[in-house]
Structure formats: C-alpha cells, structure tokens
Write an enzyme that holds these catalytic residues in place. Structure first.
Site, PDB file in Angstrom:
ATOM      1  CE  LYS A  32      -0.993   0.825   5.069  1.00 18.20           C
ATOM      2  NZ  LYS A  32      -0.215   2.178   5.259  1.00 18.20           N
ATOM      3  CB  THR A  33       3.708   2.601   1.994  1.00 19.51           C
ATOM      4  OG1 THR A  33       3.744   2.041   2.576  1.00 19.51           O
ATOM      5  CG2 THR A  33       5.121   3.850   1.983  1.00 19.51           C
ATOM      6  CG  ASP A 221      -0.660   4.994   4.606  1.00 20.57           C
ATOM      7  OD1 ASP A 221      -1.824   3.578   3.979  1.00 20.57           O
ATOM      8  OD2 ASP A 221       0.220   4.539   5.260  1.00 20.57           O
ATOM      9  CD  GLU A 222      -2.173   2.108   8.157  1.00 19.58           C
ATOM     10  OE1 GLU A 222      -3.097   1.750   8.098  1.00 19.58           O
ATOM     11  OE2 GLU A 222      -0.626   1.845   8.330  1.00 19.58           O
ATOM     12  CD  GLN A 256      -3.807  -4.677   8.779  1.00 22.29           C
ATOM     13  OE1 GLN A 256      -2.501  -4.143   9.035  1.00 22.29           O
ATOM     14  NE2 GLN A 256      -3.443  -4.915   6.791  1.00 22.29           N
ATOM     15  NE  ARG A 605       1.520  -6.941  11.300  1.00 22.94           N
ATOM     16  CZ  ARG A 605       0.889  -6.155   9.967  1.00 22.94           C
ATOM     17  NH1 ARG A 605       1.698  -5.254  10.058  1.00 22.94           N
ATOM     18  NH2 ARG A 605      -0.557  -6.410   9.762  1.00 22.94           N
TER      19      ARG A 605
END
Length: 646
Positions: A32-33, A221-222, A256, A605
């Site tokens: 995503k980044t 973002d997020e 998330q 993770r």
C-alpha cells in the site's frame, strides 16, 4: 510508464485510477505504501499536477518521512512544495496560520498539551465541578469520554444537550471546565487540533476556499483508523467546486482497524462507497510479506468477522512453506517464555539475526516473564513502547521552560518549572500567585512580576518570583530576536540554574545520563530555525517515531504497537480466552470484533514463520482455555485438508 513496470495489475489500476474518489482496500503486506507513493508521482508526471496542490495525510511522522524519502528518490526536486504529514500536523499548520481572530482567546502561539497535561486539567475539573458523579470515576476515564465526544464533534454544550443519563451530564460538566482551562492557557489537546480546524473551515467559506485551492488533491493513508471528525474534515476539504472535481485517494484495510479505544471507526471505510457514490474501489489481495499458510491462519480468524468484509489474501511467493505456523501449549507464563527463548536460541544457531524476531502480546505487563527468560538465556532484547525520550523528566523540564517562552499563557508548563530549581515557589506560593492572577485577569507568568504586592507570599517566594519573571523577560526578548532554539535552550539551562541543580540532585552516573539527554535535545533543536516549529514537532511526536533502533535485539511489544511493522519470525503469545480475546471483550460483540481484528493484525506481521502459544495457567490456581482464535485456525486447516483429499 517506468513507474508502473513493477506493479501487479491491481496496483497499476490503483495508481492510474481516474481522478475522483478512490478507495484502495489494501490487504496486509500488499504494497500500500508503494501504491500511495506512486499515485502521488503519477499525479505529478502524468496529470501535470503541481506538488503544491497535493496533500498527503499519514498517521505517523515516520510514515510521512518514509513517503517523502521515496518520492525524493523517484522525482528528486520535483516534489518541492508537496504537503505531507499526520492529521494533527496538517491541522496544526492550518491553525497556526488561521486561528488568531477566528477562535476567541487563541493566538498562533498556542501550546499542544500532552496526555499527562490533559489528565492534570481533568483532575482539576473533577475537583471543581459541583455535580455529583453517578459512580466512582477516575480522571483517565473522564478524559477518554471527553476525547470520544470531541471525535464525534460534540462541544460541551452539545454533549450536555444530548446527555441521556447522569454520567453523560457529569462528563459534560467536566468537559466544560476542562475546555475553559485549555482556553485560558492558550492550549489545545490533540482532539482540538482536528475539531477546531473543522470548525474554522466550516464557519468561514472564504477560509475553506483558500485551502481547497491550495490542495486540489488529497491522499490519506490508513483510512480505517480515521474517526468521525477526521473523516468530516477530509470530506470538507475535498468537496468539489466549480474550479475542480473531488480528488480523494484513500488507502486502508478494515480488517486491520484496531484503534477503537482511540475513537477510530472502522465503519467509515466500510461505507466509503455510500458516502461517495461515484467512488472507484480497488482491492489489493496479493501479499508480498507472508507465506501462504500464515495468510491462511489469519484468514481463518477474520472470515468469521461480522463487522468487516474479509478479503482472502494470496502470497506472491510460492516457496516451500511447510511447518511455518506452529502452535504450542505451555504450563504457565514462565514455561511459555522459556520455550520462546529456546526457540530463539535455535534460530540464532541457524544464523538468523535477533532483529528479525518479534514477540507480540496483548497487554504491556505480559513482557515481564519474557524479559526474565531472555536475560537468563543472554538474549539481547528491546521492549518497545517503554519510556520515550521525550517522556524523560529532564527533557520534559527543559521543554516546559521553552513552552513558557513560546506561550506566556501556558500555566501548566510554568507550574512545572516555577520551583525547578528551588526558588521558594512551592505549591502554596503558586496557588497564592494564581489566585491573584485570576483576580486581576492576568496570566500566571505576568503575575510573577507583581509578586511584591501579593499578600501572603514569603520574602523568599517574592524574590524567587521576581528572579523567574526577569529570566522569562530575557528569554522572551531572545526568542523574539534571531536566537535559534538550540542556543536559546542552552541559555535557559544555564541561566535558570537547572544544570547546576542537577549536579546537586544526581550522582555521577545519573548526572552523565541527564546531561546526555539534554545534549541530545539541544541537537534536535539545531534542526529548527525557530522555537515554535521545534516545539510543534516535539508535541506531535509519537513513541513509534522515537524507537528506531538498528541494534541486533529481539523486539518485545504489544500487538497495537506492532501495527505497520513486520518481521520474518513472529511469536504471538498469550492466546487464551480472557487474554486474546481480552476478558473485557467477552459478551461485548463490538469489542470482540475488534479483538478478532487485533489477532489478525498480529498474525500478518510474520513473513517466514509464525509461532502461536497459549498457557494452561497464568495466575496460580487459574485454569485457562485456548483462545477461540486457535480453534478457528485448527478447524480451517482441517477443512482445507479434507477439500484437498477429496
């Protein structure tokens, strides 16, 4: 087109999407980044957008820095003028530019209060309210409820109007006094940064137009971590005008969303298509981090969610992935920690580095047995989320001095340093000066200059107040001049007598450590040309931003702190009913849903191998059951085996 060469089809579709509302549902480890960064680059190179017209919003300063570094690598000087930062940093910038004359009582030199300062104001409000609380309630719970009200865009008056029970009415009364104290100190808390920015823009169409014209394209973002006030602010800034259409590009993953306790609302991202009917929605389901059995274990948990639509992720790499999810049982927490230590020692013997390993747990206190086991086994480790550099007492003292200089109305900072070093300005003397200040409509700092006429002060307190006021006047003049903040800080530490007092308080080892922290703070100040920008950066720092560490050590941290991070080897410990999911969530469907998402985040993770463990007992005599999430992983594995055999 070179920017797009290494993207998969879904990533390319997201990067090149037509301008408009775009939601990228980015699964864990799906890049995503990279997509967000390349979207900005694509706007500049393909659409010819000027960097000054782009606003990129992140949730940590670290993420903002990483984005800027990637863009600088891609485009060099062509990104000059682009605005990127956290919600709070962006709103602080708007408020510094626009708050004076628009929000009564506030100036551009306002302070940003930290949580402990907020708690101090709440404690004062609790002591002052005349209403009787319906039950025993602590300051931290009051602050949490005030924060929730602000995230829902409720002022004290609105909260009182919509109160449905005695607790709501009591909290509204505390909120009113708390907010009045902030205003008197020319201070804002973190929720105010968002709420007041929204208020200023929504109340002043011309001001809103100014920022809409400045930022034509907004990327966030997020997005699953936004609260209602942040979502409302983004909707306001991106409203289409006659000069431009709405250009909003958000990236997130409802699976998330784990920050409900910070007022995040996972339903915001889930209803994006409802709020923006013309939105394009793109799913990124290829995972570049984890092996497939790890993704299967995570999906086994999230597929039972009733609040978010689960996505099944597929691993990009097809490698030999046998035995990469291991489940173990321990007798108690000590046995669990020793098992983990032995496994880590085996990984070391296989040539793996300790920095590749993390141990994740539900709550902070669970680190203790692992610390003991690792010390006994001589395994270096780092507990993340401990005391931040900026939370050290000597650092906070130094910063309190600087905040008194930047904002003379900041009475909390003045209260902290008034008698540090000792000047005869203890609690009773300060209370007397504060009462005089209130009666004369003065700030506490200005009242120091009137000490000679204040009844009830000892001669020592009068002399101490005069000396402190003279110092403050000196520093106000220096700050208004050209003295850079690092030189100003050095002057403060010396002229105040603070450094000399440290030598009397500490032994040689403690003194060397304190001086090292203060020297590091001076070095941090060297990076800024003015005091306000330095204090603003410090106020907006997070623990995550303060914990970069390249030494070879096992990482110990909570699952919440692990969000956004990854390691080849991850141990998720404490998978029992009552631990994960937490006992407070049992019987609360919404809380249990967040625990499910929390467990999903923990599992995703891991890259190469995932270790899951539970204990039969944590407290003496207490018998525990394995977490329902372990049962779901095992059941999913059996289902898959039956399908493959048939």
């Amino acid at each position: 087109m070179e920017l797009l060469n290494h993207l998969n089809p879904a990533q390319r579709l997201a990067v090149t999407a037509p301008i408009g509302p775009v939601l990228v549902k980015a699964g864990a480890g799906s890049g995503k980044t990279r997509v967000l960064t390349l979207r900005i680059a694509y706007l500049i190179t393909h659409y010819g957008v000027a960097p000054q017209q782009i606003l990129a919003v992140t949730f940590t300063n670290k993420a903002a820095r990483e984005m800027r570094e990637r863009l600088r690598h891609l485009l060099g000087a062509r990104i000059r003028g682009l605005t990127s930062g956290t919600f709070h940093a962006v709103c602080t910038r708007i408020l510094r530019e626009s708050i004076e004359g628009r929000l009564k009582g506030y100036t551009a030199s306002f302070s940003i209060y930290s949580e402990d300062e907020q708690l101090q104001l709440v404690a004062e409000a609790l002591a002052a309210v005349t209403e009787t609380p319906p039950r025993t309630i602590e300051a931290d719970e009051v602050l949490r409820l005030i924060s929730r009200a602000k995230s829902r865009m409720l002022t004290p008056r609105l909260m009182a109007r919509f109160a449905v029970d005695p607790l709501d009415r009591f909290i509204a009364a505390c909120y009113r006094r708390y907010q009045r104290a902030l205003e008197q100190a020319n201070a804002l808390d973190f929720d105010d940064l968002i709420l007041n920015t929204y208020r200023l823009l929504s109340d002043d169409p011309d001001l809103l137009s100014t920022y809409q014209q400045r930022w034509h394209h907004v990327l966030v973002d997020e997005y699953q971590d936004t609260d209602p006030s942040q979502h409302a602010l983004i909707e306001l800034l991106t409203r289409p005008t006659t000069q431009r259409p709405r250009s909003l590009f958000v990236v997130g993953d409802a699976m998330q969303s784990i920050y409900g306790f910070r007022n995040a609302d996972h339903s915001i991202i889930s209803r994006f298509s409802t709020d923006f009917p013309d939105a394009q929605v793109i799913e990124l389901t290829t995972n570049y981090r984890s092996r497939q059995p790890i993704l299967d274990a995570a999906y086994a948990i999230i597929r039972h969610s009733r609040s978010v639509a689960p996505m099944e992720l597929r691993a990009a790499a097809r490698v030999n992935s046998e035995r990469c999810v291991l489940i173990s049982e321990a007798k108690d927490s000590r046995d669990e920690a020793e098992q983990v230590a032995r496994t880590i020692a085996d990984l070391q013997r296989q040539g793996r580095q300790l920095r590749e390993i993390a141990v994740l747990y539900r709550t902070r206190h669970m680190s203790r047995p692992f610390e003991q086991a690792f010390r006994h086994a001589r395994i270096p480790y780092l507990v993340r989320g401990g005391v931040s550099f900026f939370d050290r007492a000597v650092v906070r003292d130094a910063l309190a001095y600087l905040r008194c200089i930047a904002n003379p109305a900041d009475h909390l900072s003045l209260t902290r340093i008034a008698n540090v070093p000792a000047r005869g300005l203890g609690g009773q003397a300060l209370a007397t000066i504060a009462a005089y200040a209130a009666s004369q409509s003065l700030t506490l700092s200005m009242a120091l200059g009137h000490a000679g006429v204040i009844l009830g002060l000892s001669a020592r307190a009068v002399e101490g107040a005069r000396r402190l006021f003279a110092l403050l006047q000196r520093w106000w003049r220096l700050a208004e001049g050209t003295m850079p903040p690092d030189h100003l800080l050095a002057d403060v530490l010396e002229q105040s007598g603070y450094m000399a007092a440290l030598a009397e308080r500490f032994d040689a080892e403690e003194l060397a450590e304190a001086r090292a922290y203060l020297q590091e703070l001076i070095r941090a100040a060297e990076e800024h040309t003015d005091l306000r920008s330095f204090l603003q950066e410090v106020a907006l720092m997070t623990n995550v931003d303060d914990e970069d560490d390249e030494r070879d050590r096992v990482q110990l941290l909570t699952i919440h702190a692990a969000k956004g991070l990854e390691w080849p080897f991850v141990f998720v410990v404490g998978l029992e009913e009552g631990t994960l999911p937490h006992e407070r969530s049992i019987g609360d469907p919404a809380a249990l849903e967040e625990e499910r998402r929390l467990c999903y985040v923990a599992l995703t993770r891991a890259g190469e191998r995932l270790y899951l463990s539970w204990t039969a007992s944590r407290n003496r005599g207490q018998r525990l059951k394995p977490s329902r999430f372990l049962d779901e992983i095992i059941a999913f594995g059996r289902e898959r085996s039956r399908r493959e055999q048939s």
